[in-house]
Design a protein around this motif. Structure first.
Motif, short mmCIF file in Angstrom:
data_model
loop_
_atom_site.label_atom_id
_atom_site.label_comp_id
_atom_site.label_asym_id
_atom_site.label_seq_id
_atom_site.Cartn_x
_atom_site.Cartn_y
_atom_site.Cartn_z
N TYR A 131 -2.54 0.71 7.64
CA TYR A 131 -4.07 0.40 7.12
C TYR A 131 -3.93 -0.17 5.61
O TYR A 131 -2.95 0.46 4.83
N ARG A 143 -13.30 -5.30 10.14
CA ARG A 143 -13.52 -4.86 8.76
C ARG A 143 -12.48 -4.57 7.82
O ARG A 143 -12.67 -4.83 6.57
N TYR A 144 -11.44 -4.30 8.34
CA TYR A 144 -10.06 -4.06 7.35
C TYR A 144 -8.87 -4.99 7.73
O TYR A 144 -8.96 -5.31 9.17
N ARG A 191 -4.73 1.14 2.81
CA ARG A 191 -5.29 2.41 2.22
C ARG A 191 -5.61 2.33 0.75
O ARG A 191 -6.74 2.71 0.36
N THR A 218 0.71 -1.28 0.08
CA THR A 218 0.05 0.12 -0.07
C THR A 218 0.82 1.32 -0.04
O THR A 218 2.16 1.32 0.38
N GLN A 274 -6.49 -0.54 -0.89
CA GLN A 274 -7.65 -1.34 -1.17
C GLN A 274 -8.99 -0.86 -0.84
O GLN A 274 -9.99 -1.40 -1.20
N HIS A 275 -8.92 0.28 0.09
CA HIS A 275 -10.38 0.70 0.29
C HIS A 275 -10.28 2.32 0.34
O HIS A 275 -9.60 2.98 1.05
#
Length: 145
Positions: free
Chosen positions: A118, A92-93, A120, A43, A122-123
């Motif tokens: 996180y 959730r993640y 980031r 990411t 991917q979402h």
């Protein structure tokens, strides 16, 4: 009961947990953390250039390992930076606790030895600045409430 760390402590988990090893808390050395199921994530970040490859373990796996029961985690860094994160975010993640970036160990002089990362890329929702504040580098303690 968790094993007692043999090396220097790198992470302390306190509060609402059912598995401990020292004085009602869970202390981990790096070898104990590397024994958790490993995870990888590619990411971008708000503080580095380009896409980076992170290695570590999922936060939800650590929380399950210590028997966490609560609704929030307060993450604290070596410099006393603190932020409260809802535990359900980790379901959730695929939030990683990274101990390496691009195949190299994270050093305390550069965001290590542990960094909350996180997914980031991917979402789209995770590119919001509110999530950037949850990327705690130099992580040293988690308080479960």
């Amino acid at each position: 009961m968790l094993a007692i760390p043999e090396g220097p402590f790198v992470l302390e988990v306190r509060g609402g947990i059912s598995r401990t090893n020292i004085d009602g808390a869970a202390y981990f050395d790096m070898e104990m953390l590397k024994a958790l199921p490993s995870a990888r994530l590619e990411t971008s970040t708000a503080v580095t250039d380009g896409v980076r490859r992170f290695g570590g373990f999922l936060m939800r796996d650590l929380l399950a390992h210590v028997g966490a029961h609560g609704s929030t985690v307060i993450a604290t860094a070596l410099n006393d930076y603190m932020i409260e994160i809802e535990i359900n975010e980790f379901d959730r993640y695929d939030v990683l606790v990274a101990y390496e970036m691009d195949g190299e160990p994270l050093l305390s002089s550069d965001k290590g030895p542990l960094w909350i990362v996180y997914p980031r890329d991917q979402h789209a929702a995770l590119k919001d600045i509110r999530y950037d504040y949850r990327w705690v580098w130099q992580l040293q303690r988690l308080d479960i409430r």
